[in-house]
Scaffold this active site. Structure first.
Site, mmCIF file in Angstrom:
data_model
loop_
_atom_site.group_PDB
_atom_site.id
_atom_site.type_symbol
_atom_site.label_atom_id
_atom_site.label_comp_id
_atom_site.label_asym_id
_atom_site.label_seq_id
_atom_site.Cartn_x
_atom_site.Cartn_y
_atom_site.Cartn_z
ATOM 1 N N HIS A 178 -41.390 -19.633 2.642
ATOM 2 C CA HIS A 178 -41.531 -18.082 2.137
ATOM 3 C C HIS A 178 -40.240 -18.114 1.227
ATOM 4 O O HIS A 178 -40.072 -17.303 0.374
ATOM 5 C CB HIS A 178 -41.280 -17.421 3.506
ATOM 6 N N ASP B 69 -50.053 -16.257 -2.093
ATOM 7 C CA ASP B 69 -50.467 -17.094 -0.957
ATOM 8 C C ASP B 69 -50.234 -18.764 -1.172
ATOM 9 O O ASP B 69 -50.138 -18.960 -2.237
ATOM 10 C CB ASP B 69 -51.954 -16.824 -0.659
ATOM 11 N N LEU C 119 -41.173 -1.811 -16.398
ATOM 12 C CA LEU C 119 -41.989 -2.274 -15.445
ATOM 13 C C LEU C 119 -41.895 -1.678 -14.204
ATOM 14 O O LEU C 119 -40.918 -1.183 -13.536
ATOM 15 C CB LEU C 119 -41.795 -3.856 -15.366
HETATM 16 C C1 IPE Z 1 -52.669 -12.540 2.701
HETATM 17 O O1 IPE Z 1 -52.689 -13.810 3.021
HETATM 18 C C2 IPE Z 1 -51.474 -11.834 2.699
HETATM 19 C C3 IPE Z 1 -50.492 -11.946 1.949
HETATM 20 C C4 IPE Z 1 -50.514 -12.896 0.803
HETATM 21 C C5 IPE Z 1 -49.399 -11.219 2.178
HETATM 22 P P1 IPE Z 1 -53.143 -14.302 4.402
HETATM 23 O O2 IPE Z 1 -52.597 -15.773 4.335
HETATM 24 O O3 IPE Z 1 -52.437 -13.525 5.470
HETATM 25 O O4 IPE Z 1 -54.618 -14.225 4.326
HETATM 26 P P2 IPE Z 1 -55.745 -14.930 5.009
HETATM 27 O O5 IPE Z 1 -55.253 -15.207 6.462
HETATM 28 O O6 IPE Z 1 -55.604 -16.360 4.519
HETATM 29 O O7 IPE Z 1 -57.028 -14.149 4.869
HETATM 30 C C1 IPE Z 2 -48.119 -16.099 1.941
HETATM 31 O O1 IPE Z 2 -48.346 -17.407 2.270
HETATM 32 C C2 IPE Z 2 -47.108 -15.445 2.453
HETATM 33 C C3 IPE Z 2 -47.622 -14.233 3.639
HETATM 34 C C4 IPE Z 2 -48.796 -14.219 3.887
HETATM 35 C C5 IPE Z 2 -46.562 -13.493 4.140
HETATM 36 P P1 IPE Z 2 -48.941 -17.884 3.720
HETATM 37 O O2 IPE Z 2 -47.994 -17.890 4.960
HETATM 38 O O3 IPE Z 2 -50.020 -17.171 4.189
HETATM 39 O O4 IPE Z 2 -49.083 -19.437 3.671
HETATM 40 P P2 IPE Z 2 -50.252 -20.402 3.775
HETATM 41 O O5 IPE Z 2 -51.466 -19.629 3.433
HETATM 42 O O6 IPE Z 2 -50.405 -20.336 5.446
HETATM 43 O O7 IPE Z 2 -50.096 -21.535 3.302
HETATM 44 MG MG MG Z 3 -52.017 -17.395 3.681
#
Ligand code: IPE
Ligand code: IPE
Ligand code: MG
Length: 233
Positions: A26, A9, A120
């Protein structure tokens, strides 16, 4: 062998802090995946489960969703052969029926081409929701007698479309990006997981960070509801 699961995240916030679009985060996040997969076997990790796209992530703007799907395809096109050479088995969990056919084909190809790898196991969770998987597993298990934790775990693997069998219990769950929640990831499998939250955003996460998390994990005392052996007198 240790099962490490990672909620990757913080990509969007990382990009925003640099004045860039979320997609840039990303893209850099995919680099972190490559580094972590490479480092994991030497750190005693046998299974690495990566949360790449949750079922709730479909609610994001269409442009971001397509960028994420395109990146997944790119990752598989570039990394499948390398994983096969390095002994890394790739497997997916999550729904497959909502993926574009070309992406679903890449997913299946990656699984097939790395099926014999044993160094792995990397499971990538895409269109994954732990609650949906539990509900599907529960409805399929309705007539199972006796229903045990093990047989339910097998149902859960079917319901998660895992072609590499049941997802084992998670030993260490890492979440980057500073949030301290599970966001519908591996709810059953994390029953006794050690939780490790780091403010570091996923694009900044490197092998050394994985090593630090595992070092901390090895210092923890896991009791599974019991008492430590030395104190059980
Ligand atoms: C969880 O992250 C999903 C992934 C990392 C793929 P999100 O960014 O979607 O989760 P919330 O919305 O902060 O709970
Ligand atoms: C994690 O990063 C990737 C996915 C959930 C796909 P985020 O896109 O949730 O990034 P933040 O949390 O908004 O910074
Ligand atoms: Mg996120």
């Amino acid at each position: 062998m240790t099962h490490v699961a990672i909620i990757m995240d913080g990509n969007g916030r990382w990009a925003k802090s640099l004045g860039r679009a979320r997609e840039f985060g990303h893209r850099r996040g995919a680099e972190s995946v490559r580094k972590v997969v490479e480092a994991a076997p030497d750190l005693g990790v046998g299974t690495l489960t990566l949360y790449a796209f949750s079922s709730d992530n479909w609610t994001r703007p269409a442009r971001e969703v397509s960028a994420l799907m395109a990146l997944l395809g790119k990752y598989l096109r570039e990394q499948t052969s390398r994983c096969a050479e390095k002994g890394v088995r790739i497997n997916f969990i999550g729904r497959r029926d909502r993926l574009a056919p070309a992406l679903a084909a890449l997913v299946e190809q990656a699984e097939r081409r790395t099926a014999g790898c044993r160094r792995l196991l990397v499971r990538i969770a895409v269109d994954y929701s732990a609650r949906d998987a539990i509900v599907r597993a529960a409805s399929r298990a309705a007539g199972d007698v006796p229903l045990t934790r093990e047989s339910f775990a097998a149902r859960l693997a079917e319901a998660s479309h895992s072609s590499a069998g049941p997802v084992p219990d998670v030993d260490l769950l890492i979440r980057t990006g500073g949030e301290q929640r599970l966001s519908d990831f591996l709810l059953w499998e994390c029953a006794y997981a050690e939780l490790y939250f780091t403010p570091r955003k996923w694009p900044d996460f490197e092998a050394a960070d994985l090593e630090a998390a595992i070092r901390e994990f090895r210092r923890r005392e896991r009791r599974f509801g019991g008492v430590p052996a030395a104190k059980a007198v």
